[in-house]
Design a protein around this motif. Structure first.
Motif, PDB file in Angstrom:
ATOM      1  N   GLU A 105      34.918  43.193  49.224  1.00 11.47           N
ATOM      2  CA  GLU A 105      36.275  43.241  48.676  1.00 11.47           C
ATOM      3  C   GLU A 105      36.722  41.889  48.116  1.00 11.47           C
ATOM      4  O   GLU A 105      37.711  41.813  47.382  1.00 11.47           O
ATOM      5  N   ALA A 127      36.297  46.537  39.655  1.00 15.00           N
ATOM      6  CA  ALA A 127      37.423  47.475  39.673  1.00 15.00           C
ATOM      7  C   ALA A 127      37.566  48.089  41.056  1.00 15.00           C
ATOM      8  O   ALA A 127      36.584  48.425  41.712  1.00 15.00           O
ATOM      9  N   GLY A 128      38.817  48.220  41.511  1.00 13.31           N
ATOM     10  CA  GLY A 128      39.104  48.868  42.769  1.00 13.31           C
ATOM     11  C   GLY A 128      38.999  47.995  44.001  1.00 13.31           C
ATOM     12  O   GLY A 128      39.340  48.444  45.098  1.00 13.31           O
ATOM     13  N   ARG A 129      38.557  46.753  43.849  1.00 16.21           N
ATOM     14  CA  ARG A 129      38.424  45.868  44.993  1.00 16.21           C
ATOM     15  C   ARG A 129      39.762  45.213  45.349  1.00 16.21           C
ATOM     16  O   ARG A 129      40.660  45.097  44.518  1.00 16.21           O
ATOM     17  N   ARG A 133      42.900  43.787  42.740  1.00 23.42           N
ATOM     18  CA  ARG A 133      44.276  44.302  42.825  1.00 23.42           C
ATOM     19  C   ARG A 133      45.249  43.193  43.216  1.00 23.42           C
ATOM     20  O   ARG A 133      46.345  43.098  42.667  1.00 23.42           O
TER      21      ARG A 133
END
Length: 202
Positions: A105, A127-129, A133
């Protein structure tokens, strides 16, 4: 034995008032990066303090490059290194106290500008980590909350006054604030229904 913290001298810590041209410099940089890397980039975002109007900042443009994954990072970064961007060897990891040091992450790749060009920090993240974000949430929260922005700016000025010639000391004082701000930003995101905006070069 002294218990006073000491840090090795480095380049001076110079904070500037917000500069309107930072947004234009990011836009030009984003277009250049998109032309070099192309479809492998899901989005290119201006992050960090230069992305927050009204906030004091070092004269460094931070750019987040979001990709599907980092498994083929050399293929992604090759066009950049061929253009002179300098890739730090191996993966880097951001720091967040609630996550393991080498958590996926927090993984990223980090590049600097070509020699002789204006200072840039390129952060390639998945993306999505969490770290992807968080960089955008941190920016948007400070953009939306003028009181938090002003207080964070005050902290930065005081940290620079205490450690005017040590980036390490300056960051040492700032680091806990990132975690405090995350708690506030996460609550704000829930309250306002914050979501990632559509990719933009502005």
């Amino acid at each position: 034995m002294s218990n006073v913290l000491t840090f090795e001298p480095s380049r001076p810590v110079v904070l500037l008032p917000y500069q309107a041209e930072w947004a234009d410099e990011f836009t030009a940089t984003a277009r250049r990066l998109q032309a070099l890397v192309g479809a492998a980039l899901l989005r290119v975002d201006h992050i960090g303090s230069t992305a927050v109007p009204g906030l004091v900042a070092k004269d460094v443009i931070d750019v987040q490059l979001t990709v599907v994954d980092l498994e083929h990072v050399l293929e992604l970064t090759q066009p950049l290194t061929q253009a002179g961007f300098r890739l730090r060897a191996d993966f880097d990891y951001d720091v967040f106290h609630d996550l393991p040091v080498h958590s996926p992450e927090l993984r990223k790749c980090y590049l600097r500008e070509p020699v002789g060009e204006r200072r840039l920090h390129l952060h390639v993240r998945e993306a999505g980590r969490f770290n992807t974000r968080y960089a955008l949430l941190f920016r948007d929260y400070l953009r939306a909350n003028s009181a938090a922005c002003q207080e964070y700016g005050l902290l930065k000025r005081r940290a620079a006054a205490i450690f005017p010639n040590s980036i390490a000391g300056y960051l040492y004082l700032k680091e806990p604030v990132f975690h405090l701000l995350y708690q506030a930003a996460a609550l704000w995101a829930d309250q306002v229904g914050w979501q990632l905006e559509e990719p933009s070069t502005s």
